[in-house]
Scaffold this active site. Structure first.
Site, PDB file in Angstrom:
ATOM      1  N   CYS A  75       1.091  -0.924   0.246  1.00  0.00           N
ATOM      2  CA  CYS A  75      -0.628  -0.093  -0.143  1.00  0.00           C
ATOM      3  C   CYS A  75       0.639   1.598   0.152  1.00  0.00           C
ATOM      4  O   CYS A  75       1.547   1.098   1.382  1.00  0.00           O
ATOM      5  CB  CYS A  75      -0.634  -0.040   0.663  1.00  0.00           C
ATOM      6  SG  CYS A  75      -1.462   1.653   1.512  1.00  0.00           S
ATOM      7  N   HIS A 162      -3.172  -5.435 -10.048  1.00  0.00           N
ATOM      8  CA  HIS A 162      -3.721  -4.731 -10.301  1.00  0.00           C
ATOM      9  C   HIS A 162      -3.891  -4.874 -12.201  1.00  0.00           C
ATOM     10  O   HIS A 162      -2.944  -4.988 -12.862  1.00  0.00           O
ATOM     11  CB  HIS A 162      -2.612  -3.301 -10.223  1.00  0.00           C
ATOM     12  CG  HIS A 162      -2.446  -3.547  -9.168  1.00  0.00           C
ATOM     13  ND1 HIS A 162      -3.329  -2.007  -8.114  1.00  0.00           N
ATOM     14  CD2 HIS A 162      -1.203  -3.418  -8.068  1.00  0.00           C
ATOM     15  CE1 HIS A 162      -2.837  -2.167  -7.290  1.00  0.00           C
ATOM     16  NE2 HIS A 162      -1.523  -1.973  -7.528  1.00  0.00           N
ATOM     17  N   GLU A 211     -10.064  -1.015  -4.928  1.00  0.00           N
ATOM     18  CA  GLU A 211      -9.258  -1.861  -4.852  1.00  0.00           C
ATOM     19  C   GLU A 211     -10.245  -3.031  -4.104  1.00  0.00           C
ATOM     20  O   GLU A 211     -11.476  -3.251  -3.206  1.00  0.00           O
ATOM     21  CB  GLU A 211      -8.276  -0.671  -3.633  1.00  0.00           C
ATOM     22  CG  GLU A 211      -7.517  -0.251  -3.136  1.00  0.00           C
ATOM     23  CD  GLU A 211      -6.964   0.568  -2.275  1.00  0.00           C
ATOM     24  OE1 GLU A 211      -7.111  -0.275  -1.180  1.00  0.00           O
ATOM     25  OE2 GLU A 211      -6.869   1.940  -1.729  1.00  0.00           O
ATOM     26  N   CYS A 220      -4.900   5.788  -4.095  1.00  0.00           N
ATOM     27  CA  CYS A 220      -4.341   4.052  -4.039  1.00  0.00           C
ATOM     28  C   CYS A 220      -2.819   4.600  -4.727  1.00  0.00           C
ATOM     29  O   CYS A 220      -3.052   4.467  -5.584  1.00  0.00           O
ATOM     30  CB  CYS A 220      -5.077   3.208  -4.966  1.00  0.00           C
ATOM     31  SG  CYS A 220      -4.674   1.774  -5.315  1.00  0.00           S
ATOM     32  N   GLY A 223      -1.942   1.443  -7.038  1.00  0.00           N
ATOM     33  CA  GLY A 223      -1.994   1.431  -7.970  1.00  0.00           C
ATOM     34  C   GLY A 223      -2.471   2.892  -9.279  1.00  0.00           C
ATOM     35  O   GLY A 223      -2.462   2.596 -10.027  1.00  0.00           O
TER      36      GLY A 223
END
Length: 278
Positions: A75, A162, A211, A220, A223
């Protein structure tokens, strides 16, 4: 019994931070869901557990629990909050630390301008390592039927899997329908984070992310990196890109190849408190 916590956010992606360096913290999935609940708990997208290092040459380790109680491997927004937390909590005075995470390690740095840099790691494009089932070669992927329509996407692993879809306008992107449908699609055995990317210029994108385990968030970090590195890999983005998310702006850089990708942005402390057991 009570549990001390700090509430933080990175561009609106919010976290409950727990300190397991000074005393052990044991959180199961049910407790994580209760903490993350925005009506009956503290409320957050994810829970960050700051802990001692697992290896001799690291400074810390940490776990990331999603709002649904599942565990995440990476993260970027949380990592920036992690760096601010350990410095302000007096756990370190270093401006650069190495942190053990679930699937490896990453380097965090406090920058002179008050922002924080996260070395996310080297992007992984091989389908089997993302993991992405049913495809043998890296590239653009197509599924014939996701929520009743064909979907073309790029895919990459950055600690988490992802998928990145291009849209003409993120403001009207089908995040609420395609997000959960692709997140749990059978080709992603570990589920997937779904990014909806609007390319504005070679150095500028707009992005919304659904997410896994949390739903759409205001930002994110991994992301954002996924959206940029897939665009660099297919030649449509430069090596230094600003990313506009609903919660604010981040910056992503990647030199390509085996070089690590970097995420740069702010981290904010919101409040501290005690969670009382029921």
């Amino acid at each position: 019994m009570s549990l001390s916590f700090t509430k933080m956010h990175g561009l609106g992606n919010d976290f409950v931070v727990l300190d397991a360096c000074r005393a052990p913290v044991v959180i199961d999935a049910e407790t994580a869901r209760r903490i993350a609940d925005r009506r009956f708990g503290i409320g957050c997208d994810q829970i960050l557990i700051v802990a001692p290092p697992r290896s001799a040459d690291a400074d810390f380790s940490y776990r990331i629990l999603n709002a649904d109680g599942s565990e995440s491997g990476q993260c970027g927004n949380g990592a920036r909050c992690f760096m601010r937390y350990v410095r302000e909590a007096g756990l370190t005075d270093k401006t650069r630390v190495i942190v053990d995470i679930r699937d490896g390690r990453m380097t965090l740095e406090a920058l002179a301008d008050g922002t924080f840099s996260v070395a996310i790691g080297t992007p992984v494009f091989e389908p089997a390592r993302i993991p992405l089932a049913g495809f043998s070669r890296a590239g653009a992927y197509t599924l014939d039927d996701v929520a009743g329509q064909p979907v073309r996407f790029a895919a990459v692993a950055l600690g988490n899997p992802h998928a990145v879809l291009d849209v003409a306008d993120v403001a009207v992107a089908p995040v609420a329908t395609l997000g959960p449908a692709l997140e749990s699609h059978a080709v992603f055995p570990e589920r997937v984070n779904v990014g909806f990317r609007e390319i504005v210029a070679r150095d500028h994108i707009r992005l919304r992310v659904f997410e896994r385990g949390a739903g759409e968030t205001l930002a994110c970090g991994s992301g954002a990196v996924a959206a940029v590195v897939t665009g660099i890999a297919d030649g449509r983005l430069d090596a230094d890109v600003r990313v506009d998310l609903p919660g604010g702006r981040a910056r992503v850089t990647w030199a390509g190849g085996t070089a690590p990708a970097f995420l740069i942005g702010p981290a904010e402390r919101v409040f501290e408190g005690q969670l009382l057991s029921s």
